[in-house]
Design a protein around this motif. Structure first.
Motif, PDB file in Angstrom:
ATOM      1  N   PRO A 247       0.844  -1.206   0.000  1.00  0.00           N
ATOM      2  CA  PRO A 247       0.000   0.000   0.000  1.00  0.00           C
ATOM      3  C   PRO A 247       0.873   1.247   0.000  1.00  0.00           C
ATOM      4  O   PRO A 247       2.065   1.184   0.317  1.00  0.00           O
ATOM      5  CB  PRO A 247      -0.796  -0.132   1.295  1.00  0.00           C
ATOM      6  N   PRO A 248       0.310   2.385  -0.349  1.00  0.00           N
ATOM      7  CA  PRO A 248       1.113   3.606  -0.349  1.00  0.00           C
ATOM      8  C   PRO A 248       1.668   3.883   1.040  1.00  0.00           C
ATOM      9  O   PRO A 248       0.932   3.807   2.038  1.00  0.00           O
ATOM     10  CB  PRO A 248       0.123   4.695  -0.787  1.00  0.00           C
ATOM     11  N   PRO A 249       2.966   4.180   1.142  1.00  0.00           N
ATOM     12  CA  PRO A 249       3.568   4.378   2.466  1.00  0.00           C
ATOM     13  C   PRO A 249       3.051   5.636   3.143  1.00  0.00           C
ATOM     14  O   PRO A 249       2.670   6.609   2.491  1.00  0.00           O
ATOM     15  CB  PRO A 249       5.069   4.490   2.153  1.00  0.00           C
ATOM     16  N   GLN A 250       3.049   5.605   4.462  1.00  0.00           N
ATOM     17  CA  GLN A 250       2.682   6.743   5.312  1.00  0.00           C
ATOM     18  C   GLN A 250       1.207   7.118   5.220  1.00  0.00           C
ATOM     19  O   GLN A 250       0.805   8.193   5.659  1.00  0.00           O
ATOM     20  CB  GLN A 250       3.546   7.974   4.976  1.00  0.00           C
ATOM     21  N   VAL A 251       0.389   6.241   4.620  1.00  0.00           N
ATOM     22  CA  VAL A 251      -1.043   6.508   4.481  1.00  0.00           C
ATOM     23  C   VAL A 251      -1.799   5.699   5.521  1.00  0.00           C
ATOM     24  O   VAL A 251      -1.563   4.509   5.694  1.00  0.00           O
ATOM     25  CB  VAL A 251      -1.518   6.162   3.053  1.00  0.00           C
ATOM     26  N   ARG A 252      -2.737   6.353   6.210  1.00  0.00           N
ATOM     27  CA  ARG A 252      -3.497   5.692   7.282  1.00  0.00           C
ATOM     28  C   ARG A 252      -4.653   4.885   6.688  1.00  0.00           C
ATOM     29  O   ARG A 252      -5.381   5.357   5.821  1.00  0.00           O
ATOM     30  CB  ARG A 252      -4.035   6.756   8.247  1.00  0.00           C
ATOM     31  N   GLU A 253      -4.807   3.659   7.149  1.00  0.00           N
ATOM     32  CA  GLU A 253      -5.901   2.768   6.751  1.00  0.00           C
ATOM     33  C   GLU A 253      -6.164   2.810   5.242  1.00  0.00           C
ATOM     34  O   GLU A 253      -7.245   3.199   4.796  1.00  0.00           O
ATOM     35  CB  GLU A 253      -7.180   3.130   7.499  1.00  0.00           C
ATOM     36  N   PRO A 254      -5.185   2.398   4.433  1.00  0.00           N
ATOM     37  CA  PRO A 254      -5.378   2.467   2.984  1.00  0.00           C
ATOM     38  C   PRO A 254      -6.514   1.593   2.476  1.00  0.00           C
ATOM     39  O   PRO A 254      -7.042   1.839   1.387  1.00  0.00           O
ATOM     40  CB  PRO A 254      -4.020   1.989   2.436  1.00  0.00           C
ATOM     41  N   GLU A 255      -6.928   0.599   3.277  1.00  0.00           N
ATOM     42  CA  GLU A 255      -8.017  -0.276   2.832  1.00  0.00           C
ATOM     43  C   GLU A 255      -9.345   0.470   2.722  1.00  0.00           C
ATOM     44  O   GLU A 255     -10.291  -0.032   2.096  1.00  0.00           O
ATOM     45  CB  GLU A 255      -8.157  -1.476   3.770  1.00  0.00           C
ATOM     46  N   ARG A 256      -9.442   1.669   3.298  1.00  0.00           N
ATOM     47  CA  ARG A 256     -10.686   2.446   3.209  1.00  0.00           C
ATOM     48  C   ARG A 256     -10.644   3.483   2.090  1.00  0.00           C
ATOM     49  O   ARG A 256     -11.607   4.223   1.893  1.00  0.00           O
ATOM     50  CB  ARG A 256     -10.941   3.153   4.548  1.00  0.00           C
ATOM     51  N   LEU A 257      -9.556   3.524   1.353  1.00  0.00           N
ATOM     52  CA  LEU A 257      -9.432   4.493   0.272  1.00  0.00           C
ATOM     53  C   LEU A 257     -10.010   3.938  -1.029  1.00  0.00           C
ATOM     54  O   LEU A 257      -9.882   2.744  -1.322  1.00  0.00           O
ATOM     55  CB  LEU A 257      -7.967   4.875   0.047  1.00  0.00           C
ATOM     56  N   VAL A 258     -10.631   4.818  -1.803  1.00  0.00           N
ATOM     57  CA  VAL A 258     -11.149   4.458  -3.126  1.00  0.00           C
ATOM     58  C   VAL A 258     -10.777   5.564  -4.104  1.00  0.00           C
ATOM     59  O   VAL A 258     -10.571   6.719  -3.715  1.00  0.00           O
ATOM     60  CB  VAL A 258     -12.679   4.255  -3.111  1.00  0.00           C
ATOM     61  N   GLN A 259     -10.680   5.192  -5.369  1.00  0.00           N
ATOM     62  CA  GLN A 259     -10.360   6.160  -6.419  1.00  0.00           C
ATOM     63  C   GLN A 259     -11.582   6.328  -7.307  1.00  0.00           C
ATOM     64  O   GLN A 259     -12.254   5.349  -7.659  1.00  0.00           O
ATOM     65  CB  GLN A 259      -9.174   5.660  -7.242  1.00  0.00           C
ATOM     66  N   LEU A 260     -11.860   7.579  -7.666  1.00  0.00           N
ATOM     67  CA  LEU A 260     -13.000   7.878  -8.521  1.00  0.00           C
ATOM     68  C   LEU A 260     -12.500   8.225  -9.918  1.00  0.00           C
ATOM     69  O   LEU A 260     -11.608   9.066 -10.082  1.00  0.00           O
ATOM     70  CB  LEU A 260     -13.803   9.045  -7.931  1.00  0.00           C
ATOM     71  N   TYR A 261     -13.076   7.577 -10.926  1.00  0.00           N
ATOM     72  CA  TYR A 261     -12.702   7.805 -12.326  1.00  0.00           C
ATOM     73  C   TYR A 261     -13.918   8.243 -13.125  1.00  0.00           C
ATOM     74  O   TYR A 261     -15.024   7.729 -12.938  1.00  0.00           O
ATOM     75  CB  TYR A 261     -12.135   6.533 -12.961  1.00  0.00           C
ATOM     76  N   THR A 262     -13.703   9.193 -14.028  1.00  0.00           N
ATOM     77  CA  THR A 262     -14.733   9.614 -14.978  1.00  0.00           C
ATOM     78  C   THR A 262     -14.306   9.166 -16.363  1.00  0.00           C
ATOM     79  O   THR A 262     -13.187   9.453 -16.793  1.00  0.00           O
ATOM     80  CB  THR A 262     -14.917  11.138 -14.954  1.00  0.00           C
ATOM     81  N   SER A 263     -15.179   8.463 -17.048  1.00  0.00           N
ATOM     82  CA  SER A 263     -14.801   7.925 -18.351  1.00  0.00           C
ATOM     83  C   SER A 263     -14.675   9.046 -19.375  1.00  0.00           C
ATOM     84  O   SER A 263     -15.250  10.126 -19.234  1.00  0.00           O
ATOM     85  CB  SER A 263     -15.836   6.908 -18.828  1.00  0.00           C
ATOM     86  N   ASP A 264     -13.907   8.761 -20.409  1.00  0.00           N
ATOM     87  CA  ASP A 264     -13.708   9.683 -21.521  1.00  0.00           C
ATOM     88  C   ASP A 264     -14.332   9.036 -22.746  1.00  0.00           C
ATOM     89  O   ASP A 264     -13.998   7.902 -23.095  1.00  0.00           O
ATOM     90  CB  ASP A 264     -12.209   9.924 -21.741  1.00  0.00           C
TER      91      ASP A 264
END
Length: 824
Positions: A50-67
């Motif tokens: 997981p990305p270092p120094q990030v708290r609780e990365p399992e709760r992170l999500v990425q949002l994408y908008t299609s092109d």
């Protein structure tokens, strides 16, 4: 526990009495485990960590908008981000970040680094804490006109400030403008634009200041300007499904209110997709290819480990033969077979763990090599392939597993000797595992087969690399110097920039050794240096959903002549194609065939900007644009003077070594602007060579591991033949006493060895036919069953095997019959 300790003490004493055996076994296993651990460290860095120094990365999500004209996983605009942030309560926070290359100047030193414009809640959403000072807060984003501030990376702090804690309050220049440092990010944190390593973070309010945009072109106001990544943290109790449903509803509302920004003219509606953090560690569009490649590498090193295990199993079988009398005595006095198997397995596990330790040292060396490698990119990458707890655990697990695999069968065989011959120490009759005398030979056959598969794979990738390197580029890369000029970052207006480029090209062309000079936005085949633009063709009605965005390049007059790109029809650009003159464009042959098949494209018109058509004045020969392996792309060229851009690549064709002219070119730039940095100075050959990076990496890795596999297999073959010669000393002596000559003995021994090799080659060829098909997607212009690669690998392996079999045979031919018979 006492029994286990006794087994360990007995094992260590036994290994100490046979240091040669121990060293060979440990090094053999170390090579196999080290190769696996090194490749796993890459897999760990790319996919698992997981990305270092990030708290609780399992709760992170990425949002994408299609092109509508590109991938499903595209970027978002700032107004859309605000709508998602304010309307979705499934997130405890939703942050935005935008990548921008930044010229970072500290004192008199300037460098190009990756910068991120971030919303005020970016660091709090990620849960990142500062190493020094503070990070960007929402208050830094409230007033667009407030004093500019920045956060620098730990790497920049270490390299440029020597970890001085008084760095807070110091000033750096970003794109020529001063920013006050308010804090330092923690070590290891490199931002969210993986795999690029961010060096500086700036509040989103500074977007227009950092990029030189304002007014109607403001990045923060245009809903159609999609340049932001959006990352969120799920609220307590919220699920990904609930968050997806909310953003889908919000997107539908945006579509209804802003149809022009959310629906293309061809009515292709955009979509919003949420992905959990683990699925975004590799860009989603490239995830399939990356998984396939790393899977192939793990399979390759797994085969290398299998060969190493077979070698050690052969060593253990040979050692068990030497210990047959000891084992027979222990059985005769009442030791159970299970007790003996446990003792022998303990020896195997100790060897495996020692091999695992050696493997970690080898993996550490290999990962240091990987860490020092930087692909030919203009910006640094963040890929920490160092050993961590996961890699060490993997090495430990592999060590234990291999200890069981290579130790179990020899232990079972050694624990059932033929007791009477063994107690009499009759070497001619006694053997360990008498019911399976073919086991050692079978291990060698397997080693040869696996080695051939790896050698064929290496050969295929080498041929693929050669084929890719031989592709006609459509231009001449030799003798061209490249350098990046970023006038936008230094605050040049378009009028000032046009004057600067005109004067610079005149000065550079006047330098001794320079044949010509030009500027271009894009360097063909250079990694990360391509761009697309939407066009409309006069008289052409696109089909529903048809992609009308194409690769383009803005170039100065004389560019085609400098690149030696031949024109099929018409002309290139000249000094007359300037601002205010009729718009003109040059297209490549693929573009012309698509829109004007069977017609003369000269004089046709297309539009690449609103309400203005450009006339086609030339057709340039096709040339690879993004990759040597992909189908030819449609591409068009526009004059830089008619479509000004401040950030350009300077091209200088020289009569000699282009790198030698770099100081003179820098001097020409300083004469016009002493503060303007010449960035990413390289040669066109080096830039173009980066397009071969995947093929070079695959060929080098498979070639290296294939060679290692062959070496291990040949050591195994040599060991088997040497053991066979030693066990048949009396037989050889009798044959020679009865009149056999040295060549006869050599033929007998070599014939037996090459018989094993022939069987291994046959099995390996059959396996390679099936296995290499899995790698066909990574090959360029070569069949997965290429006969030349199969034949060359088999012949090379047979030749090496012949040497490995001949050496023991030659020693056998020199046996003195009298000495041999006396010893028996």
């Amino acid at each position: 526990m006492t029994t286990l300790m006794n087994d360990l003490r007995y094992t260590l004493r036994g290994l100490a009495r046979n240091p040669g055996f121990a060293v060979v076994a440990v090094l053999t296993l170390g090579l196999g485990i080290g190769a696996n651990s090194a490749i796993f460290s890459v897999v760990n860095a790319v996919l698992l960590r997981p990305p270092p120094q990030v708290r609780e990365p399992e709760r992170l999500v990425q949002l994408y908008t299609s092109d509508y004209s590109g991938p499903l996983y595209g970027a978002s605009s700032y107004p859309d981000y605000e709508a998602f942030r304010d309307g979705a309560d499934a997130f405890s926070g939703l942050a935005a970040y935008g990548f921008r290359p930044v010229q970072l100047a500290i004192g008199d030193r300037a460098e190009l680094t990756a910068g991120e414009l971030v919303s005020g809640n970016y660091f709090s959403v990620l849960g990142v804490t500062p190493a020094v000072g503070r990070l960007i807060l929402p208050s830094d984003d409230d007033v667009p006109g407030r004093a500019p501030v920045a956060v620098i990376s730990y790497t920049v702090w270490q390299r440029s400030f020597g970890l001085n804690p008084d760095v807070v309050g110091r000033t750096v220049r970003l794109n020529g403008q001063p920013y006050t440092i308010i804090g330092v990010a923690p070590p290891g944190f490199a931002g969210s634009t993986r795999p690029l390593a961010a060096g500086v973070w700036v509040p989103m309010a500074m977007a227009d200041r950092l990029t030189g945009q304002s007014g109607d072109d403001s990045l923060l106001e245009e809903r159609g300007s999609r340049w932001l990544g959006v990352i969120g943290r799920l609220a307590d109790g919220a699920t990904l499904e609930r968050a997806q449903a909310q953003v889908t509803t919000l997107a539908a509302g945006l579509h209804a209110r802003y149809p022009g920004a959310w629906t293309d003219v061809r009515e292709a509606t955009r979509r919003v997709t949420l992905l959990p953090e683990p699925e975004t560690r590799v860009p989603p569009a490239a995830r399939g290819a990356v998984l396939g490649f790393v899977g192939m590498l793990m399979g390759v090193v797994g085969l290398v480990l299998l060969i190493a295990c077979a070698n050690v199993a052969n060593l253990l079988l040979a050692r068990a033969t030497q210990r047959r009398r000891e084992i027979a005595i222990r059985l005769a006095v009442g030791a159970g077979r299970g007790r003996l198997v446990r003792q022998l397995l303990t020896e195997s596990l100790v060897l495996a763990l020692l091999g695992g330790g050696a493997g970690l040292l080898i993996a550490l060396w290999l990962t240091d090599l990987l860490t020092g490698f930087q692909p030919p990119l203009p910006l640094p990458i963040a890929l920490d392939v160092g050993l961590d707890g996961r890699v060490v655990s993997f090495a430990l697990a592999v060590s234990v597993l291999t200890g069981i695999i290579f130790g179990l069968v020899p232990a079972l065989e050694a624990s059932r000797p033929e007791l009477v011959p063994a107690l009499k120490d009759e070497s001619g009759a006694a053997r360990v595992g008498g019911r399976r005398p073919w086991l050692r030979s079978a291990l060698v056959v397997g080693q040869v087969a696996v080695s051939l598969v790896l050698l064929i794979g290496a050969g295929l990738f080498v041929r693929s690399l050669r084929n890719a390197a031989a592709v006609d580029l459509g231009f001449d890369p030799e003798g061209v110097l490249l350098a990046t000029l970023m006038l936008d970052l230094e605050g040049y207006t378009p009028a000032e920039g046009r004057v600067f480029y005109t004067r610079l090209l005149e000065r550079v062309e006047a330098l001794p050794g320079v044949e010509s000079a030009a500027v271009a936005e894009v360097v063909p085949l250079m990694i990360g240096n391509q761009q697309r633009r939407s066009v409309s063709i006069e008289g052409y009605e696109p089909a529903p959903g048809e992609d009308m965005e194409f690769d383009f390049n803005g170039v100065s007059a004389g560019y085609f002549e400098l690149m030696r790109m031949p024109l099929a029809r018409g002309r290139g650009f000249t000094a007359e194609d300037r601002e205010g003159a009729p718009l003109v464009v040059v297209v490549n042959e693929t573009f012309a065939r698509r829109f004007w098949p069977g017609e003369d494209p000269i004089g046709k018109r297309l539009s690449y900007r609103r309400d203005a058509f450009a006339e086609v004045v030339g057709v340039v020969r096709d040339a690879p644009v993004r990759s040597r392996a992909e189908p030819q792309r449609a591409q068009f060229f526009i004059p830089h003077a008619q479509d000004y851009r401040g950030n350009m690549m300077l091209h200088v064709r020289t009569a000699g070594d282009p790198a030698a002219l770099a100081p003179a070119v820098r001097g020409a730039v300083r004469e016009l602007d002493a503060d303007l940095a010449l960035l990413n100075v390289t040669t066109l050959e080096q830039a173009v060579g980066g397009s071969l990076l995947p093929q070079r990496a695959a060929a080098a890795l498979l070639g290296g591991f294939g060679s290692l596999a062959v070496l291990l297999a040949m050591i195994g073959l040599y060991g088997v033949m040497a053991y066979a010669v030693a066990s048949r000393t009396r037989e050889v002596g009798i044959r020679m006493a009865l009149g056999a000559r040295g060549p006869d003995v050599v033929r007998m021994i070599v014939g037996r060895g090459m018989g094993l090799v022939a069987l291994g080659l046959g099995l390996g060829l059959l396996a390679a036919v099936a296995v290499t098909r899995l790698a066909s997607q990574f090959l360029f212009d070569v069949s997965a069953t290429d006969p030349a690669s199969f034949t060359a690998a088999a012949v090379a392996l047979a030749a090496v095997a012949l040497v490995a079999a001949y050496l023991p045979a030659r020693r056998a031919a020199r046996v003195d019959p009298i000495v041999a018979l006396r010893n028996e």
